[in-house]
Write a protein that holds these residues in place. Structure first.
Motif, PDB file in Angstrom:
ATOM      1  N   UNK A  30       0.864  -1.180   0.000  1.00 40.89           N
ATOM      2  CA  UNK A  30       0.000   0.000   0.000  1.00 40.89           C
ATOM      3  C   UNK A  30       0.901   1.230   0.000  1.00 40.89           C
ATOM      4  N   UNK A  31       0.496   2.242  -0.746  1.00 40.28           N
ATOM      5  CA  UNK A  31       1.247   3.488  -0.773  1.00 40.28           C
ATOM      6  C   UNK A  31       0.322   4.635  -0.426  1.00 40.28           C
ATOM      7  N   UNK A  32       0.862   5.618   0.306  1.00 34.24           N
ATOM      8  CA  UNK A  32       0.076   6.736   0.818  1.00 34.24           C
ATOM      9  C   UNK A  32       0.552   8.039   0.195  1.00 34.24           C
ATOM     10  N   UNK A  33      -0.390   8.862  -0.227  1.00 39.13           N
ATOM     11  CA  UNK A  33      -0.068  10.179  -0.762  1.00 39.13           C
ATOM     12  C   UNK A  33       0.460  11.050   0.370  1.00 39.13           C
ATOM     13  N   UNK A  34       1.625  11.634   0.170  1.00 45.78           N
ATOM     14  CA  UNK A  34       2.193  12.461   1.239  1.00 45.78           C
ATOM     15  C   UNK A  34       1.558  13.846   1.307  1.00 45.78           C
ATOM     16  N   UNK A  35       0.668  14.143   0.369  1.00 38.90           N
ATOM     17  CA  UNK A  35      -0.026  15.427   0.377  1.00 38.90           C
ATOM     18  C   UNK A  35      -1.341  15.333   1.155  1.00 38.90           C
ATOM     19  N   UNK A  36      -2.162  14.314   0.828  1.00 38.04           N
ATOM     20  CA  UNK A  36      -3.499  14.247   1.435  1.00 38.04           C
ATOM     21  C   UNK A  36      -3.753  12.965   2.236  1.00 38.04           C
ATOM     22  N   UNK A  37      -2.804  12.066   2.280  1.00 43.57           N
ATOM     23  CA  UNK A  37      -2.875  10.812   3.035  1.00 43.57           C
ATOM     24  C   UNK A  37      -3.804   9.765   2.439  1.00 43.57           C
ATOM     25  N   UNK A  38      -4.214   9.943   1.198  1.00 40.09           N
ATOM     26  CA  UNK A  38      -4.992   8.898   0.521  1.00 40.09           C
ATOM     27  C   UNK A  38      -4.101   7.660   0.397  1.00 40.09           C
ATOM     28  N   UNK A  39      -4.650   6.501   0.685  1.00 43.96           N
ATOM     29  CA  UNK A  39      -3.889   5.255   0.583  1.00 43.96           C
ATOM     30  C   UNK A  39      -4.356   4.466  -0.629  1.00 43.96           C
ATOM     31  N   UNK A  40      -3.405   4.189  -1.526  1.00 49.96           N
ATOM     32  CA  UNK A  40      -3.710   3.293  -2.640  1.00 49.96           C
ATOM     33  C   UNK A  40      -3.462   1.875  -2.157  1.00 49.96           C
ATOM     34  N   UNK A  41      -4.521   1.081  -2.142  1.00 54.47           N
ATOM     35  CA  UNK A  41      -4.441  -0.322  -1.741  1.00 54.47           C
ATOM     36  C   UNK A  41      -4.702  -1.160  -2.986  1.00 54.47           C
ATOM     37  N   UNK A  42      -3.711  -1.924  -3.441  1.00 51.91           N
ATOM     38  CA  UNK A  42      -3.904  -2.709  -4.655  1.00 51.91           C
ATOM     39  C   UNK A  42      -5.051  -3.714  -4.553  1.00 51.91           C
ATOM     40  N   UNK A  43      -5.389  -4.144  -3.358  1.00 52.57           N
ATOM     41  CA  UNK A  43      -6.504  -5.076  -3.192  1.00 52.57           C
ATOM     42  C   UNK A  43      -7.833  -4.416  -3.557  1.00 52.57           C
ATOM     43  N   UNK A  44      -7.883  -3.080  -3.471  1.00 49.73           N
ATOM     44  CA  UNK A  44      -9.108  -2.339  -3.772  1.00 49.73           C
ATOM     45  C   UNK A  44      -9.091  -1.683  -5.146  1.00 49.73           C
ATOM     46  N   UNK A  45      -7.915  -1.368  -5.674  1.00 47.69           N
ATOM     47  CA  UNK A  45      -7.827  -0.655  -6.948  1.00 47.69           C
ATOM     48  C   UNK A  45      -8.273   0.788  -6.784  1.00 47.69           C
ATOM     49  N   UNK A  46      -8.763   1.388  -7.859  1.00 47.16           N
ATOM     50  CA  UNK A  46      -9.199   2.787  -7.846  1.00 47.16           C
ATOM     51  C   UNK A  46     -10.431   2.915  -8.726  1.00 47.16           C
ATOM     52  N   UNK A  47     -11.592   3.037  -8.092  1.00 40.09           N
ATOM     53  CA  UNK A  47     -12.852   3.137  -8.830  1.00 40.09           C
ATOM     54  C   UNK A  47     -12.902   4.368  -9.731  1.00 40.09           C
ATOM     55  N   UNK A  48     -12.344   5.470  -9.278  1.00 42.02           N
ATOM     56  CA  UNK A  48     -12.412   6.720 -10.041  1.00 42.02           C
ATOM     57  C   UNK A  48     -11.721   6.574 -11.392  1.00 42.02           C
ATOM     58  N   UNK A  49     -10.543   5.982 -11.396  1.00 42.88           N
ATOM     59  CA  UNK A  49      -9.780   5.791 -12.639  1.00 42.88           C
ATOM     60  C   UNK A  49     -10.025   4.435 -13.277  1.00 42.88           C
ATOM     61  N   UNK A  50     -10.988   3.692 -12.754  1.00 42.66           N
ATOM     62  CA  UNK A  50     -11.344   2.364 -13.253  1.00 42.66           C
ATOM     63  C   UNK A  50     -10.144   1.414 -13.256  1.00 42.66           C
ATOM     64  N   UNK A  51      -9.374   1.463 -12.168  1.00 42.98           N
ATOM     65  CA  UNK A  51      -8.254   0.548 -11.961  1.00 42.98           C
ATOM     66  C   UNK A  51      -8.811  -0.648 -11.192  1.00 42.98           C
ATOM     67  N   UNK A  52      -8.748  -1.839 -11.766  1.00 41.03           N
ATOM     68  CA  UNK A  52      -9.363  -2.997 -11.108  1.00 41.03           C
ATOM     69  C   UNK A  52      -8.617  -3.438  -9.849  1.00 41.03           C
ATOM     70  N   UNK A  53      -9.332  -4.035  -8.906  1.00 40.07           N
ATOM     71  CA  UNK A  53      -8.669  -4.612  -7.727  1.00 40.07           C
ATOM     72  C   UNK A  53      -7.592  -5.602  -8.186  1.00 40.07           C
ATOM     73  N   UNK A  54      -6.510  -5.630  -7.425  1.00 39.26           N
ATOM     74  CA  UNK A  54      -5.398  -6.522  -7.750  1.00 39.26           C
ATOM     75  C   UNK A  54      -4.306  -5.856  -8.565  1.00 39.26           C
ATOM     76  N   UNK A  55      -4.466  -4.558  -8.893  1.00 39.82           N
ATOM     77  CA  UNK A  55      -3.455  -3.845  -9.670  1.00 39.82           C
ATOM     78  C   UNK A  55      -2.400  -3.253  -8.739  1.00 39.82           C
ATOM     79  N   UNK A  56      -1.160  -3.743  -8.813  1.00 38.13           N
ATOM     80  CA  UNK A  56      -0.099  -3.184  -7.976  1.00 38.13           C
ATOM     81  C   UNK A  56       0.175  -1.718  -8.328  1.00 38.13           C
ATOM     82  N   UNK A  57       0.636  -0.975  -7.356  1.00 38.43           N
ATOM     83  CA  UNK A  57       0.966   0.438  -7.570  1.00 38.43           C
ATOM     84  C   UNK A  57       1.949   0.602  -8.727  1.00 38.43           C
TER      85      UNK A  57
END
Length: 82
Positions: A30-57
Motif C-alpha cells: 500500500x502506498x500513501x499520498x504524502x499530500x493528502x494521506x490517501x492510501x492506494x491499496x492494490x486489493x481495492x484498486x481505484x474506482x475513479x480511474x477504473x483501476x481494477x482490484x489486484x493492480x499493484x501500484x
C-alpha cells in the motif's frame, strides 16, 4: 528486498515514493499520498480511474494521479495498512 503493507512501516530510511526503484515495492504494498494521506491499496484498486482490484501500484498507468488531491505518483510513500 520488497515491502508489503504489513512490514513497510518498520523500514527506516525509505524516503519518497520508492526512490524510483519499483523493485523495492511488492505487488501487495500500500502506498500513501504524502499530500493528502490517501492510501492506494492494490486489493481495492481505484474506482475513479477504473483501476481494477489486484493492480499493484507499480503497474498503474503513467497518467494516474491521486484521486483525492491530484498529486503525482511520485508523491506516494510506502506505508502500513490500517
Amino acid at each position: 528486498m520488497t515491502y508489503s503493507c504489513e512490514d513497510s512501516m518498520n523500514y527506516q530510511g525509505f524516503e519518497g515514493s520508492f526512490m524510483g526503484d519499483a523493485s523495492r515495492i511488492s505487488d501487495d504494498a500500500c502506498l500513501e499520498c504524502k499530500i493528502c494521506w490517501y492510501v492506494y491499496d492494490p486489493a481495492e484498486g481505484d474506482d475513479i480511474e477504473q483501476i481494477p482490484p489486484g493492480t499493484p501500484f507499480t503497474q498503474l498507468p503513467e497518467h494516474w494521479r491521486c484521486p483525492q488531491c491530484d498529486g503525482d505518483k511520485d508523491q506516494f510513500m510506502v506505508t502500513g495498512k490500517d
